[in-house]
Scaffold this motif. Sequence first.
Motif, PDB file in Angstrom:
ATOM      1  N   VAL A  76      48.583  48.776  40.753  1.00  0.00           N
ATOM      2  CA  VAL A  76      47.447  47.897  40.121  1.00  0.00           C
ATOM      3  C   VAL A  76      48.115  47.130  39.251  1.00  0.00           C
ATOM      4  O   VAL A  76      47.744  45.944  39.252  1.00  0.00           O
ATOM      5  CB  VAL A  76      46.439  48.813  39.343  1.00  0.00           C
ATOM      6  CG1 VAL A  76      45.628  48.105  38.355  1.00  0.00           C
ATOM      7  CG2 VAL A  76      45.754  49.908  40.372  1.00  0.00           C
ATOM      8  N   ALA A 131      47.528  42.993  39.388  1.00  0.00           N
ATOM      9  CA  ALA A 131      46.912  42.186  38.295  1.00  0.00           C
ATOM     10  C   ALA A 131      47.762  41.075  38.019  1.00  0.00           C
ATOM     11  O   ALA A 131      47.234  39.987  37.813  1.00  0.00           O
ATOM     12  CB  ALA A 131      47.048  43.336  37.102  1.00  0.00           C
ATOM     13  N   ARG A 184      44.621  38.773  36.803  1.00  0.00           N
ATOM     14  CA  ARG A 184      43.727  39.740  36.190  1.00  0.00           C
ATOM     15  C   ARG A 184      44.517  40.731  34.870  1.00  0.00           C
ATOM     16  O   ARG A 184      45.714  40.846  35.327  1.00  0.00           O
ATOM     17  CB  ARG A 184      42.980  40.457  37.068  1.00  0.00           C
ATOM     18  CG  ARG A 184      41.909  39.349  37.896  1.00  0.00           C
ATOM     19  CD  ARG A 184      41.282  40.615  38.915  1.00  0.00           C
ATOM     20  NE  ARG A 184      40.192  39.803  39.873  1.00  0.00           N
ATOM     21  CZ  ARG A 184      40.429  38.896  40.914  1.00  0.00           C
ATOM     22  NH1 ARG A 184      41.846  38.787  41.304  1.00  0.00           N
ATOM     23  NH2 ARG A 184      39.550  38.494  41.445  1.00  0.00           N
ATOM     24  N   THR A 185      43.634  41.461  34.408  1.00  0.00           N
ATOM     25  CA  THR A 185      43.967  42.793  33.644  1.00  0.00           C
ATOM     26  C   THR A 185      44.192  43.769  34.660  1.00  0.00           C
ATOM     27  O   THR A 185      43.289  43.927  35.352  1.00  0.00           O
ATOM     28  CB  THR A 185      43.323  42.930  32.512  1.00  0.00           C
ATOM     29  OG1 THR A 185      42.101  43.356  32.791  1.00  0.00           O
ATOM     30  CG2 THR A 185      43.509  41.654  31.475  1.00  0.00           C
ATOM     31  N   PRO A 186      44.977  44.837  34.428  1.00  0.00           N
ATOM     32  CA  PRO A 186      45.049  46.193  35.270  1.00  0.00           C
ATOM     33  C   PRO A 186      43.666  46.744  35.118  1.00  0.00           C
ATOM     34  O   PRO A 186      43.201  47.272  36.306  1.00  0.00           O
ATOM     35  CB  PRO A 186      45.887  46.825  34.549  1.00  0.00           C
ATOM     36  CG  PRO A 186      47.012  46.109  34.134  1.00  0.00           C
ATOM     37  CD  PRO A 186      46.072  44.886  33.618  1.00  0.00           C
ATOM     38  N   SER A 187      43.010  46.844  34.192  1.00  0.00           N
ATOM     39  CA  SER A 187      41.808  47.479  33.844  1.00  0.00           C
ATOM     40  C   SER A 187      40.613  46.647  34.904  1.00  0.00           C
ATOM     41  O   SER A 187      39.514  47.316  35.299  1.00  0.00           O
ATOM     42  CB  SER A 187      41.134  47.475  32.356  1.00  0.00           C
ATOM     43  OG  SER A 187      41.081  46.213  31.704  1.00  0.00           O
ATOM     44  N   ALA A 188      40.641  45.161  34.897  1.00  0.00           N
ATOM     45  CA  ALA A 188      39.811  44.634  35.629  1.00  0.00           C
ATOM     46  C   ALA A 188      39.951  44.731  37.182  1.00  0.00           C
ATOM     47  O   ALA A 188      38.923  44.872  37.965  1.00  0.00           O
ATOM     48  CB  ALA A 188      39.957  43.135  35.425  1.00  0.00           C
ATOM     49  N   SER A 235      41.171  47.569  38.289  1.00  0.00           N
ATOM     50  CA  SER A 235      40.673  49.026  38.593  1.00  0.00           C
ATOM     51  C   SER A 235      38.924  49.127  38.866  1.00  0.00           C
ATOM     52  O   SER A 235      38.605  49.862  39.705  1.00  0.00           O
ATOM     53  CB  SER A 235      41.361  49.988  37.688  1.00  0.00           C
ATOM     54  OG  SER A 235      42.591  49.865  37.427  1.00  0.00           O
ATOM     55  N   GLN A 236      38.446  48.241  37.751  1.00  0.00           N
ATOM     56  CA  GLN A 236      37.104  48.211  37.721  1.00  0.00           C
ATOM     57  C   GLN A 236      36.345  47.636  39.344  1.00  0.00           C
ATOM     58  O   GLN A 236      35.593  48.280  39.873  1.00  0.00           O
ATOM     59  CB  GLN A 236      36.552  47.545  36.572  1.00  0.00           C
ATOM     60  CG  GLN A 236      35.085  47.319  36.522  1.00  0.00           C
ATOM     61  CD  GLN A 236      34.679  46.538  35.284  1.00  0.00           C
ATOM     62  OE1 GLN A 236      35.451  45.684  34.677  1.00  0.00           O
ATOM     63  NE2 GLN A 236      33.494  46.778  34.961  1.00  0.00           N
ATOM     64  N   GLN A 237      37.091  46.511  39.662  1.00  0.00           N
ATOM     65  CA  GLN A 237      36.647  46.030  40.858  1.00  0.00           C
ATOM     66  C   GLN A 237      36.690  47.024  42.103  1.00  0.00           C
ATOM     67  O   GLN A 237      36.029  47.262  42.959  1.00  0.00           O
ATOM     68  CB  GLN A 237      37.258  44.679  41.050  1.00  0.00           C
ATOM     69  CG  GLN A 237      36.988  43.751  40.153  1.00  0.00           C
ATOM     70  CD  GLN A 237      35.564  43.225  40.265  1.00  0.00           C
ATOM     71  OE1 GLN A 237      34.993  42.966  41.446  1.00  0.00           O
ATOM     72  NE2 GLN A 237      34.530  43.433  39.039  1.00  0.00           N
ATOM     73  N   LYS A 293      36.828  50.316  41.983  1.00  0.00           N
ATOM     74  CA  LYS A 293      35.824  51.522  41.802  1.00  0.00           C
ATOM     75  C   LYS A 293      34.400  50.655  42.297  1.00  0.00           C
ATOM     76  O   LYS A 293      33.771  51.755  42.991  1.00  0.00           O
ATOM     77  CB  LYS A 293      35.522  51.609  40.408  1.00  0.00           C
ATOM     78  CG  LYS A 293      36.566  52.501  39.907  1.00  0.00           C
ATOM     79  CD  LYS A 293      36.519  53.205  38.405  1.00  0.00           C
ATOM     80  CE  LYS A 293      37.910  53.793  37.889  1.00  0.00           C
ATOM     81  NZ  LYS A 293      37.733  53.987  36.616  1.00  0.00           N
TER      82      LYS A 293
END
Length: 309
Positions: free
Chosen positions: A18, A22, A27-31, A33-35, A37
């Motif tokens: 991830v 990113a 993007r950020t890693p959290s963004a 991961s969210q996409q 999901k």
Amino acid sequence: MDVRRLELLRELSERGSVAAVAIATHRTPSAVSQQLKVLEQEIGFALTERKGRGIQLTEAGRALARTATDIAVAISRAESLWNAYVEAPAGNVTLATFPTGGQMFLPGLIDAVAAVPGLTLTASDRDPNLAGFAALTNDYDLVLAHSPNGARAWRESGLTVVELMIEPLDVALPLGHPLAGHSYVTPTDLIGQSWIGVPLDFPFQQVLVELERISEEPPRVVQRFSDTRITEALVASGHGVAILPRFTAVLSPSIELRPLVGVVAERHICVLMRPDHAERPSVQLLVATLRAEAERILQGGAAAYVIDY
């Protein structure tokens, strides 16, 4: 299923983490991961699973990533083809024309298209009322149209309108008609004549409306036809007089044309396009060719038709 989320899945398949995805996609890693999901929720399958401190694709994830690659290739191919399409005058252009417009413009236009490799033209004849020309642009790249008022007729349509020429409208008389001895005719001269007219919502009708306004006598219309060939046949056989376009009337020896003075008797010939179609180089080339054809027709008509008022 969002193509952009599929692209993230493909990137994960190729980059392995991830964090790497990113960085590559800004993007950020959290963004990321969210996409991913959200994508899982859309398809109803788990696409990733934990592996150590990171994640890896599941079997479903790997299958969908391969599909994402196929989609990316298809998009890239489509973009490449589109770029070639919009950068050079190539491909097929469709055109609708009223019949006498086709008579004037199509021979030269088809010759010009044949000289351009990769460019083709599919033309159709249509004979709508004035309002119907604009609707034809939904199905054709170019629409040859005519009106008494030029581009103003389609001012509110949102279309790209290019005026090509103004063609005079003359009075067609049977051979031997008393007015055939005149070099031109006036509204007063035409009082009491039998007319071969056009449907009420066709552009030529405006000339008869103007004749009535000026002479204060309604023209006596005995027949109405949209096809000028029928009109010419009836005039030639002595059944009435008519309004015919100067450059496109195919006259028999039994018909004579005389200019009409004291009335605005002309039609504006325009080409109508949807604005997106007007940006295509192939369409722009054909519009330029139509303008050149119009100039040639006007020069030939002026040389052949000298009016002595």
